[in-house]
Structure formats: C-alpha cells, structure tokens
Design a protein around this motif. Structure first.
Motif, PDB file in Angstrom:
ATOM      1  N   ARG A  15       0.811  -1.219   0.000  1.00 54.15           N
ATOM      2  CA  ARG A  15       0.000   0.000   0.000  1.00 54.15           C
ATOM      3  C   ARG A  15       0.846   1.271   0.000  1.00 54.15           C
ATOM      4  N   SER A 110     -15.750  -4.055  -4.902  1.00 51.45           N
ATOM      5  CA  SER A 110     -15.635  -3.234  -6.107  1.00 51.45           C
ATOM      6  C   SER A 110     -16.220  -3.944  -7.315  1.00 51.45           C
ATOM      7  N   TYR A 142     -18.046   6.481  -0.898  1.00 50.99           N
ATOM      8  CA  TYR A 142     -17.039   5.597  -1.493  1.00 50.99           C
ATOM      9  C   TYR A 142     -17.707   4.273  -1.855  1.00 50.99           C
ATOM     10  N   SER A 145     -12.915   0.735  -6.030  1.00 50.38           N
ATOM     11  CA  SER A 145     -11.714   1.233  -6.695  1.00 50.38           C
ATOM     12  C   SER A 145     -11.681   0.997  -8.205  1.00 50.38           C
ATOM     13  N   VAL A 150     -15.441   4.168  -9.084  1.00 48.41           N
ATOM     14  CA  VAL A 150     -14.851   5.488  -8.852  1.00 48.41           C
ATOM     15  C   VAL A 150     -15.778   6.583  -9.380  1.00 48.41           C
ATOM     16  N   SER A 153     -18.371   7.359  -6.866  1.00 48.76           N
ATOM     17  CA  SER A 153     -17.868   7.686  -5.536  1.00 48.76           C
ATOM     18  C   SER A 153     -17.611   9.176  -5.424  1.00 48.76           C
ATOM     19  N   ASN A 155     -15.312  10.281  -2.908  1.00 51.70           N
ATOM     20  CA  ASN A 155     -14.123  10.394  -2.084  1.00 51.70           C
ATOM     21  C   ASN A 155     -13.016  11.053  -2.890  1.00 51.70           C
ATOM     22  N   ARG A 157      -9.942  12.103  -2.351  1.00 53.65           N
ATOM     23  CA  ARG A 157      -8.574  11.600  -2.301  1.00 53.65           C
ATOM     24  C   ARG A 157      -8.394  10.338  -3.142  1.00 53.65           C
ATOM     25  N   ARG A 158      -9.454   9.525  -3.227  1.00 54.45           N
ATOM     26  CA  ARG A 158      -9.328   8.245  -3.914  1.00 54.45           C
ATOM     27  C   ARG A 158      -9.695   8.326  -5.395  1.00 54.45           C
ATOM     28  N   ARG A 159     -10.203   9.480  -5.843  1.00 49.66           N
ATOM     29  CA  ARG A 159     -10.686   9.525  -7.222  1.00 49.66           C
ATOM     30  C   ARG A 159     -10.070  10.626  -8.073  1.00 49.66           C
ATOM     31  N   THR A 222     -15.481   7.132   3.966  1.00 47.49           N
ATOM     32  CA  THR A 222     -15.285   8.555   3.667  1.00 47.49           C
ATOM     33  C   THR A 222     -15.711   9.433   4.839  1.00 47.49           C
TER      34      THR A 222
END
Length: 454
Positions: A15, A110, A142, A145, A150, A153, A155, A157-159, A222
């Motif tokens: 990670r 996912s 969220y 992934s 995505v 979502s 979020n 930071r994640r997208r 999130t």
C-alpha cells in the motif's frame, strides 16, 4: 534521474513504499500476531471485514472440503450445488423484499458494485427505457476502486487522479448532521428531507436519463459511520419508485450483521431494488462479494434478453462460496447479529457504544457516532468551531500509529470535511469481542488520541 531503489525493496507492491508493514502470521478471535510475536487487538475488523472473529476452524474446513471435491468450474458451463444453496440462503437472510430474486457472486465489493451498475443499466434497457444510463450518487461517498465504482464515488482523495478516465454523473449532498448544511433542530428530520429533495431535483435535471441511485445506508470509508437522519432513506426509496429509478444500496461495509440487523436498511424499513454485499459476507476468509436483486429486476432480464451481459472468470467461485456459506451459518448459529445490536441491552454493541462515548471529553474528539459495531470518532482542532486539523498534520494517521504501538488496530481516514481536511478513525471490531477487551481497547485508544494531540 537515477533510481534510489535499494536491493532490499520487497517484490510485493504494498500500500505504501514509505511504510514498513509487519508480517502477519496468525489470528484468533479479536487478535492478530506478527512474525515478531507482537499481539494486536483488531478493533477495526481489519478494514471493516472480519465479523465472526479470526481463526474460526469451521470456515477453512468448509473451504478445504469444497476444494477437495471441486475447486473450480466456469459459470458459462456449469452451476454448482454450493452456489445454488448459498444464493437461496442469502436471499432468505435478506428478507421478503428479495423473495424470488437472484444473487450474482463476485470476488469482492468493487467487482460487485461494478456488476450492480451494469445490471441497473441493462434492467432499464430490458424494459424499454434505453435512454436511462446515468447513475446518481452522493458526494463524500465511497463505492470501490474500479473505474465504474470510482465514477459514482465522492471520495476526493481516492478519485481525483482518475477523473479524466471516468464518466461523471450527478452527485448530491450527504446528510452529515455533525456538519449539516440545513436546520438540524428537529433531530435532523428536516435536514434529511432537504437532502432527499436533492435527489428529486437531480433526477429531474437528468431529463429522463437517470437509471439508478446508489448510496451507503450508513457511511463507511469517507465520512465514517454517519447514520442517516429519521425519514431520509424512506424518502429516498419513495423518490426512486416515483421516478422509475432503481435504488441500489451499497452494504459492502454495513451488511451481514455489522449494524445489528442482517442488512442495515432494515433499521429504516427500506426496500432497495439491488443490494450489494462483501467484506463481512465471508468475514475475510475468502474473496467474496454479492449482488442481490429483487424478483422485478431478475424478471426483467429473464423475460427480456434472457442473460446478464456481464461476467468475471471467478464469479461464483466454489471455494469462496463455501467460505461465505459457512460464515453465514456460523453467525446465525452464534447469534452474532444480535450481539451487534447497539439498542439491545447488555449486547456487545451496547458495551462498545457506552465505552466509546467516554472519549467525548478528550480535547481532540469532536464527534462519536455510529450504530451496531460500526463507529466513527472524528477529531477536531477546536471543539467550539469544529475546525478540523490541517490535512498535512495527518492527525488520524498519528492516532493510528500511536494505537498500533500499543497493540491496537484502528482504521484512519482523512478528508471527511471537504475531501482534504477532516480526520477520523473507524471502529468495527469482530462481534466476538468481550466487554473486557472493549474496555482495554478504548483505554488504549484514548491514550493514543492524547499522545497525538500532545
């Protein structure tokens, strides 16, 4: 520029290249051990995954028995008895809303979300609504992934990096009563209706192109265990029915007992068209996700083209399904859903709620919220103004590090306020945790928060 990579770097893409991860070697009950012999209390169920506890012998025994008999067949050629049996058991577990429906199995959350989005589109095509293709979702949410997940979502930071690769549809507001944009003087009922009305307007603005609306009944990775206000989900479901839009519920984190009900929507008497589950479905013993659809959705496919135009090589994998079936039977036999009911007197979840409430007096704690065995602790730099810590401080990460040093695992999250600022941790222990273990964990957590604040 020359590489600074050393020969000691692991062949595994972890990670983070900037963090050294201990090697886990054993698990039992609520505990994990690393290769150095250090013991950790798993206060977050890994990532809100483990519900029945680590090291339950019946689960790998069921997996081994299935592997010995039949390890794999492709779903284009065969079904298996374990898939048929487990699908029916899951539909029964999900209640009368899914009577006569179907289950599509995947290898995780996912994948299951991706399948649900495509299923919603195909449903609309099958009934002649070919213009309906948009999936409306919520900001600060969220759903996974993969690129489809995505796209729905919120979020940040994640997208953010992947936005040029995804197709965007409407995102509406999220009822987050600690930081509400509306009037919350009536226990948030009014704000719930205000947020629900945003969905009505978004559907109208789509000019007949909306196919479905997707949401988490209780927020997960999130906003951290934000429970919806009274009447909100009921209004969402009614709007979807009135507007001929499918209602997809993402119960990847909240499903299979985590909130003290078989599925979280039961708290609000809500009946979705499609329900997505994973994580607790197999309690982490094998990769597994599921898409449950009502009879109406299944009938549209069966009576139309006759086939769901979608597939994964490993969907309905027999060994994963054996794990899921064994987990479901175990949690029912041991009444773990009841243990996770925070409104049930003397339950495990009631004990957890009571102990976590004691953290409110800490200077850095702004909110303690949640339901069942899913709780969030939000941190603030100033309680009076609810001002968050600066993102670069990574306060949640500091708390998690201080907790790990004490042998306690929690789930840190950043960005709950605006996508960048806002720190919290998720608490989601296995349902087999004891009162003594809860008390010890909360004490260590309190000390970790105080250390990070200092």
């Amino acid at each position: 520029m020359p590489s600074t990579v050393t020969q000691s770097r692991s062949a595994l893409l972890t990670r983070s290249f900037r963090k050294a991860f201990p090697a886990a070697v054993r698990g039992e009950g609520v505990y994990l051990w690393d290769s150095a012999g250090k013991q950790y209390l798993d206060f977050s169920g890994s990532a809100v995954v483990n519900f029945i506890g680590h090291g339950v012998a019946q689960i790998p025994e069921a997996m081994a028995a299935q592997a010995k008999q039949l390890e794999f067949v492709h779903s284009s050629q065969f079904i298996t008895h374990v898939a048929e049996e487990y699908a029916q058991e899951l539909l029964d577990f999900a209640g009368t809303n899914f009577e006569g429906g179907c289950v599509y199995f995947t290898c995780g959350g996912s994948e299951a979300i991706e399948a649900a989005l495509k299923l919603a589109r195909q449903y609309q095509v099958e009934i002649g609504q070919t213009q309906r293709h948009q999936i409306i979702s919520r900001r600060q949410s969220y759903h996974g992934s993969t690129l489809g997940a995505v796209s729905v979502s919120g979020n940040k930071r994640r997208r953010e990096m992947y936005l040029p690769m995804v197709r965007e549809f409407a995102h509406i507001g999220f009822p987050y009563c600690y930081r509400c944009a509306y009037d919350c003087t009536d226990s948030c009922r009014n704000c719930g209706q205000e947020y629900a009305a945003e969905l009505d307007r978004a559907i109208e603005a789509s000019n007949g192109a909306a196919a479905a609306f997707i949401c988490e009944p209780v927020s997960g990775a999130t906003l951290g265990a934000v429970v919806p206000p009274p009447g909100y989900l009921q209004s969402i479901a009614e709007i979807c029915r009135r507007q001929d839009v499918l209602f997809i519920v993402d119960e990847v984190m909240t499903g299979v007992g985590r909130t003290g009900r078989n599925f979280a929507v039961e708290h609000w008497g809500t009946s979705p068209d499609i329900l997505v589950a994973a994580k607790g479905l197999s309690s982490g013993y094998a990769p597994l996700g599921a898409v449950m659809m009502t009879k109406r959705v299944a009938d549209a496919i069966a009576d139309g083209s006759g086939a769901f135009l979608h597939g994964f090589t490993y969907n309905s994998h027999p060994i994963s399904l054996a794990a899921g079936q064994a987990v479901l039977r175990f949690l029912q036999e041991h009444k773990l859903v009841e243990s996770a009911d925070s409104d049930r007197q003397n339950s495990t979840a009631a004990e957890l709620r009571s102990e976590l409430e004691k953290l409110r007096h800490l200077k850095a704690v702004g909110d303690v919220r949640g339901i069942g065995l899913l709780w969030g602790v939000e941190f603030v730099a100033d309680k009076a103004t609810k001002r968050p810590f600066a993102p670069e401080l990574n306060f949640a990460g500091k708390v998690a590090t201080a907790a790990v040093n004490r042998g306690l695992l929690v789930y840190p999250i950043q960005g709950c306020v605006d996508g960048n600022a806002g720190d919290l941790i998720l608490i989601a222990p296995p349902a087999v945790i004891t009162p003594g273990q809860i008390q010890w964990a909360v004490q260590q957590l309190g000390e970790a928060i105080a250390e990070a604040r200092a």
